[in-house]
Design a protein around this motif. Structure first.
Motif, PDB file in Angstrom:
ATOM      1  N   MET A   1       0.821  -1.202   0.000  1.00 24.53           N
ATOM      2  CA  MET A   1       0.000   0.000   0.000  1.00 24.53           C
ATOM      3  C   MET A   1       0.855   1.252   0.000  1.00 24.53           C
ATOM      4  SD  MET A   1      -3.077  -0.812  -0.369  1.00 24.53           S
ATOM      5  CE  MET A   1      -3.720   0.829  -0.084  1.00 24.53           C
ATOM      6  N   GLU A   2       1.969   1.216   0.724  1.00 22.95           N
ATOM      7  CA  GLU A   2       2.854   2.380   0.725  1.00 22.95           C
ATOM      8  C   GLU A   2       3.516   2.557  -0.642  1.00 22.95           C
ATOM      9  OE1 GLU A   2       5.609   2.437   3.881  1.00 22.95           O
ATOM     10  OE2 GLU A   2       4.107   2.179   5.467  1.00 22.95           O
ATOM     11  N   HIS A   3       3.821   1.466  -1.330  1.00 22.76           N
ATOM     12  CA  HIS A   3       4.344   1.572  -2.696  1.00 22.76           C
ATOM     13  C   HIS A   3       3.321   2.225  -3.626  1.00 22.76           C
ATOM     14  CE1 HIS A   3       8.189  -0.469  -2.381  1.00 22.76           C
ATOM     15  NE2 HIS A   3       7.624  -1.418  -1.663  1.00 22.76           N
ATOM     16  N   LEU A   4       2.066   1.816  -3.504  1.00 24.72           N
ATOM     17  CA  LEU A   4       1.020   2.397  -4.345  1.00 24.72           C
ATOM     18  C   LEU A   4       0.798   3.874  -4.011  1.00 24.72           C
ATOM     19  CD1 LEU A   4      -1.558  -0.535  -4.368  1.00 24.72           C
ATOM     20  CD2 LEU A   4       0.048   0.109  -6.167  1.00 24.72           C
ATOM     21  N   ILE A   5       0.882   4.205  -2.734  1.00 20.99           N
ATOM     22  CA  ILE A   5       0.725   5.605  -2.339  1.00 20.99           C
ATOM     23  C   ILE A   5       1.872   6.446  -2.883  1.00 20.99           C
ATOM     24  CG2 ILE A   5       0.726   7.167  -0.353  1.00 20.99           C
ATOM     25  CD1 ILE A   5      -0.754   4.967   1.197  1.00 20.99           C
ATOM     26  N   GLU A   6       3.079   5.898  -2.827  1.00 25.20           N
ATOM     27  CA  GLU A   6       4.224   6.628  -3.376  1.00 25.20           C
ATOM     28  C   GLU A   6       4.092   6.794  -4.887  1.00 25.20           C
ATOM     29  OE1 GLU A   6       9.117   6.383  -3.506  1.00 25.20           O
ATOM     30  OE2 GLU A   6       7.925   4.762  -2.627  1.00 25.20           O
ATOM     31  N   LEU A   7       3.643   5.754  -5.574  1.00 22.33           N
ATOM     32  CA  LEU A   7       3.431   5.860  -7.022  1.00 22.33           C
ATOM     33  C   LEU A   7       2.376   6.908  -7.342  1.00 22.33           C
ATOM     34  CD1 LEU A   7       3.946   4.820  -9.896  1.00 22.33           C
ATOM     35  CD2 LEU A   7       2.230   3.051  -9.463  1.00 22.33           C
ATOM     36  N   ARG A   8       1.314   6.949  -6.557  1.00 23.00           N
ATOM     37  CA  ARG A   8       0.283   7.962  -6.763  1.00 23.00           C
ATOM     38  C   ARG A   8       0.854   9.364  -6.572  1.00 23.00           C
ATOM     39  NH1 ARG A   8      -4.016   8.558  -2.158  1.00 23.00           N
ATOM     40  NH2 ARG A   8      -2.103   9.446  -1.281  1.00 23.00           N
ATOM     41  N   ASN A   9       1.680   9.537  -5.556  1.00 21.04           N
ATOM     42  CA  ASN A   9       2.266  10.857  -5.319  1.00 21.04           C
ATOM     43  C   ASN A   9       3.196  11.266  -6.464  1.00 21.04           C
ATOM     44  OD1 ASN A   9       0.949  10.991  -2.839  1.00 21.04           O
ATOM     45  ND2 ASN A   9       2.671  10.081  -1.727  1.00 21.04           N
ATOM     46  N   ARG A  10       3.981  10.318  -6.973  1.00 19.63           N
ATOM     47  CA  ARG A  10       4.870  10.636  -8.104  1.00 19.63           C
ATOM     48  C   ARG A  10       4.071  11.021  -9.342  1.00 19.63           C
ATOM     49  NH1 ARG A  10       9.499  11.650  -5.492  1.00 19.63           N
ATOM     50  NH2 ARG A  10      10.080   9.922  -4.118  1.00 19.63           N
ATOM     51  N   LEU A  11       3.013  10.283  -9.617  1.00 22.02           N
ATOM     52  CA  LEU A  11       2.178  10.609 -10.777  1.00 22.02           C
ATOM     53  C   LEU A  11       1.465  11.941 -10.583  1.00 22.02           C
ATOM     54  CD1 LEU A  11       0.612   7.111 -11.579  1.00 22.02           C
ATOM     55  CD2 LEU A  11       2.425   8.290 -12.817  1.00 22.02           C
ATOM     56  N   THR A  12       1.077  12.239  -9.344  1.00 22.13           N
ATOM     57  CA  THR A  12       0.424  13.518  -9.072  1.00 22.13           C
ATOM     58  C   THR A  12       1.354  14.685  -9.364  1.00 22.13           C
ATOM     59  OG1 THR A  12      -0.952  12.477  -7.372  1.00 22.13           O
ATOM     60  CG2 THR A  12      -0.751  14.881  -7.316  1.00 22.13           C
ATOM     61  N   TRP A  13       2.603  14.576  -8.927  1.00 17.14           N
ATOM     62  CA  TRP A  13       3.564  15.641  -9.200  1.00 17.14           C
ATOM     63  C   TRP A  13       3.836  15.768 -10.706  1.00 17.14           C
ATOM     64  CZ3 TRP A  13       4.604  19.385  -6.066  1.00 17.14           C
ATOM     65  CH2 TRP A  13       4.570  19.199  -4.690  1.00 17.14           C
ATOM     66  N   SER A  14       3.877  14.644 -11.393  1.00 16.99           N
ATOM     67  CA  SER A  14       4.125  14.691 -12.840  1.00 16.99           C
ATOM     68  C   SER A  14       2.967  15.367 -13.578  1.00 16.99           C
ATOM     69  CB  SER A  14       4.336  13.277 -13.376  1.00 16.99           C
ATOM     70  OG  SER A  14       5.443  12.654 -12.753  1.00 16.99           O
TER      71      SER A  14
ATOM     72  N   VAL B   1      10.830  16.528 -15.517  1.00 15.37           N
ATOM     73  CA  VAL B   1      10.156  16.319 -14.234  1.00 15.37           C
ATOM     74  C   VAL B   1       9.576  14.909 -14.159  1.00 15.37           C
ATOM     75  CG1 VAL B   1       8.301  17.136 -12.721  1.00 15.37           C
ATOM     76  CG2 VAL B   1       9.630  18.773 -14.074  1.00 15.37           C
ATOM     77  N   PHE B   2       8.967  14.468 -15.242  1.00 14.07           N
ATOM     78  CA  PHE B   2       8.405  13.110 -15.272  1.00 14.07           C
ATOM     79  C   PHE B   2       9.499  12.058 -15.111  1.00 14.07           C
ATOM     80  CE2 PHE B   2       7.239   9.326 -17.757  1.00 14.07           C
ATOM     81  CZ  PHE B   2       6.097   8.937 -17.068  1.00 14.07           C
ATOM     82  N   LEU B   3      10.619  12.237 -15.804  1.00 12.61           N
ATOM     83  CA  LEU B   3      11.726  11.283 -15.686  1.00 12.61           C
ATOM     84  C   LEU B   3      12.317  11.291 -14.288  1.00 12.61           C
ATOM     85  CD1 LEU B   3      13.534  11.829 -19.118  1.00 12.61           C
ATOM     86  CD2 LEU B   3      12.070   9.912 -18.452  1.00 12.61           C
ATOM     87  N   ALA B   4      12.394  12.479 -13.675  1.00 13.85           N
ATOM     88  CA  ALA B   4      12.930  12.560 -12.312  1.00 13.85           C
ATOM     89  C   ALA B   4      12.014  11.853 -11.316  1.00 13.85           C
ATOM     90  CB  ALA B   4      13.111  14.020 -11.920  1.00 13.85           C
ATOM     91  N   GLN B   5      10.702  12.023 -11.455  1.00  9.75           N
ATOM     92  CA  GLN B   5       9.765  11.340 -10.567  1.00  9.75           C
ATOM     93  C   GLN B   5       9.785   9.832 -10.781  1.00  9.75           C
ATOM     94  OE1 GLN B   5       8.003  12.740  -8.075  1.00  9.75           O
ATOM     95  NE2 GLN B   5       8.971  14.701  -8.573  1.00  9.75           N
ATOM     96  N   LEU B   6       9.901   9.414 -12.033  1.00  9.92           N
ATOM     97  CA  LEU B   6       9.999   7.986 -12.325  1.00  9.92           C
ATOM     98  C   LEU B   6      11.259   7.384 -11.727  1.00  9.92           C
ATOM     99  CD1 LEU B   6       8.886   5.497 -13.834  1.00  9.92           C
ATOM    100  CD2 LEU B   6      10.138   6.272 -15.840  1.00  9.92           C
ATOM    101  N   TRP B   7      12.356   8.114 -11.854  1.00  5.43           N
ATOM    102  CA  TRP B   7      13.612   7.624 -11.291  1.00  5.43           C
ATOM    103  C   TRP B   7      13.565   7.589  -9.764  1.00  5.43           C
ATOM    104  CZ3 TRP B   7      17.598   4.875 -12.488  1.00  5.43           C
ATOM    105  CH2 TRP B   7      18.746   4.945 -11.712  1.00  5.43           C
ATOM    106  N   ALA B   8      12.945   8.569  -9.154  1.00  5.33           N
ATOM    107  CA  ALA B   8      12.828   8.591  -7.694  1.00  5.33           C
ATOM    108  C   ALA B   8      11.989   7.428  -7.183  1.00  5.33           C
ATOM    109  CB  ALA B   8      12.216   9.908  -7.235  1.00  5.33           C
TER     110      ALA B   8
ATOM    111  N   GLY C   1      14.714   0.669  -5.363  1.00  9.24           N
ATOM    112  CA  GLY C   1      14.674  -0.782  -5.546  1.00  9.24           C
ATOM    113  C   GLY C   1      15.828  -1.344  -6.334  1.00  9.24           C
ATOM    114  N   LEU C   2      16.802  -0.514  -6.701  1.00 12.29           N
ATOM    115  CA  LEU C   2      17.948  -0.956  -7.483  1.00 12.29           C
ATOM    116  C   LEU C   2      19.201  -0.998  -6.628  1.00 12.29           C
ATOM    117  CD1 LEU C   2      17.381   1.148 -10.738  1.00 12.29           C
ATOM    118  CD2 LEU C   2      16.695  -1.207 -10.331  1.00 12.29           C
TER     119      LEU C   2
ATOM    120  N   PHE D   1      22.243   2.879 -14.967  1.00 14.78           N
ATOM    121  CA  PHE D   1      21.094   3.536 -15.589  1.00 14.78           C
ATOM    122  C   PHE D   1      21.255   5.046 -15.707  1.00 14.78           C
ATOM    123  CE2 PHE D   1      18.694  -0.373 -14.904  1.00 14.78           C
ATOM    124  CZ  PHE D   1      17.849  -0.361 -15.994  1.00 14.78           C
ATOM    125  N   TYR D   2      22.188   5.630 -14.983  1.00 15.07           N
ATOM    126  CA  TYR D   2      22.360   7.085 -15.027  1.00 15.07           C
ATOM    127  C   TYR D   2      22.618   7.616 -16.446  1.00 15.07           C
ATOM    128  CZ  TYR D   2      22.251   8.035 -10.018  1.00 15.07           C
ATOM    129  OH  TYR D   2      21.855   8.188  -8.725  1.00 15.07           O
TER     130      TYR D   2
END
Length: 330
Positions: free
Chosen positions: A11-24, A87-94, A99-100, A108-109
């Motif tokens: 659930m915390e992973h999904l919440i974090e994904l939602r927050n990243r998509l919201t910022w994007s 911004v989208f790439l930065a949120q995706l990378w964050a 997990g890497l 990947f940098y």
């Protein structure tokens, strides 16, 4: 993994994904508003290659009442996607980076920075090189006419021109991601440099077919897209070879470290075996000594029984009564 799952449940992973998509999405809407404010300047920038060829006395038309408005909306959204892409790439990378492993993040940098750079390079190529040549080719079909017929003159529509420009920029930017895609596949072991080199002739044919589908039906834009794809394919082969060499070198170093660890472990094991053998030898010697002492103790009674005289058995009570009767009779 269990400790990580306890720290970050699903659930915390999904919440974090939602927050990243919201910022994007928020960054996209903000940049969309800014781009719509400067939409006329942006559209003028996109029209400039055609305006340079047609001259200042020419015009563009629109035939639908809402065509210009929706054209400006498309231009604003198209520019907003370009501006908000970092911004989208930065949120995706964050979201993905925790997990890497450290070596995976360092691997990947370069691709993270190369993706927008290559897309911009493809867009710049089509804007400054392909589009002027293609527009000049299409405008060459205009004719002044004369006594035998009417004049043929271009009256370009606003919406159609924008759709063509966006299609070309997107096609070139997407094709310029080929080195990134093939290098990542080579790092993952999906493809190899030798397999890519063997399929070079098929890649050339596919590049020209792909260019013919995405570009207008003219030779200039098709060749202008197909040749960069072939060049990028060759660059992808070189990058795949470099990636394979680095991976082989890294695996060799890991094997050497593993062999060193195994040798050190075997040396420690041999030393322990020597100590164990010494202890076993000492224990065997002690056991032999104890066994020898036991034999000596056992031989003691035998020696005594052999040297000492045997004692007479005590007389029975019946013998004593007979002797008393004999004395009384005397």
């Amino acid at each position: 993994m269990q400790a990580h799952d306890k720290q970050m449940p699903i659930m915390e992973h999904l919440i974090e994904l939602r927050n990243r998509l919201t910022w994007s999405v928020l960054a996209l809407f903000i940049t969309f508003g800014i781009c719509y404010f400067f939409v006329e300047d942006i559209y003028g920038f996109l029209v400039q290659p055609l305006a340079d060829i047609m001259g200042p006395d020419r015009r563009m038309i629109y035939t639908a009442l809402t065509e210009v408005f929706f054209t400006y909306v498309k231009v604003s959204f198209f520019a907003a996607c370009f501006v908000s892409a970092p911004v989208f790439l930065a949120q995706l990378w964050a979201f993905v980076a925790p997990g890497l492993y450290k070596n995976e993040r360092s691997a990947f940098y370069p691709f993270l920075f190369a993706t927008p750079v290559l897309f911009l390079a493809g867009g710049a190529l089509v804007y400054y090189l392909i589009m002027p040549l293609a527009w000049k080719f299409f405008l060459s079909f205009e004719s002044a006419g004369g006594a035998s017929g009417l004049a043929i003159q271009l009256e370009a529509k606003v919406g159609e021109y924008l759709s063509l420009v966006m299609k070309l920029i997107f096609a070139f930017g997407l094709c310029f991601q080929l080195p990134v895609l093939l290098t990542l596949m080579a790092r993952a072991g999906i493809v190899t440099a030798d397999s890519l080199a063997k399929r070079r002739k098929y890649a050339v044919v596919i590049a020209f077919v792909f260019a013919a589908v995405l570009t207008p039906p003219d030779l200039i834009s098709q060749v202008g897209l197909a040749i960069p794809i072939v060049i990028l394919y060759e660059i992808s082969i070189l990058m795949a070879r470099m990636s394979e060499r680095k991976r082989a070198k890294r695996e060799a170093e890991e094997d050497d470290d593993t062999d060193d660890d195994d040798n050190s472990d075997s040396d420690d094991t041999d030393g322990d075996d020597g100590n164990v053998d010494g202890v076993d030898a000492q224990g065997s010697a002690a056991a032999a000594a104890d066994y020898g002492d036991g034999d000596t103790d056992k031989s003691g009674p035998k020696a005594l029984s052999g040297s000492a005289p045997m004692l007479d058995k005590p007389s029975s009570p019946k013998g004593d009564d007979d002797e008393d009767d004999f004395n009384s009779a005397r």
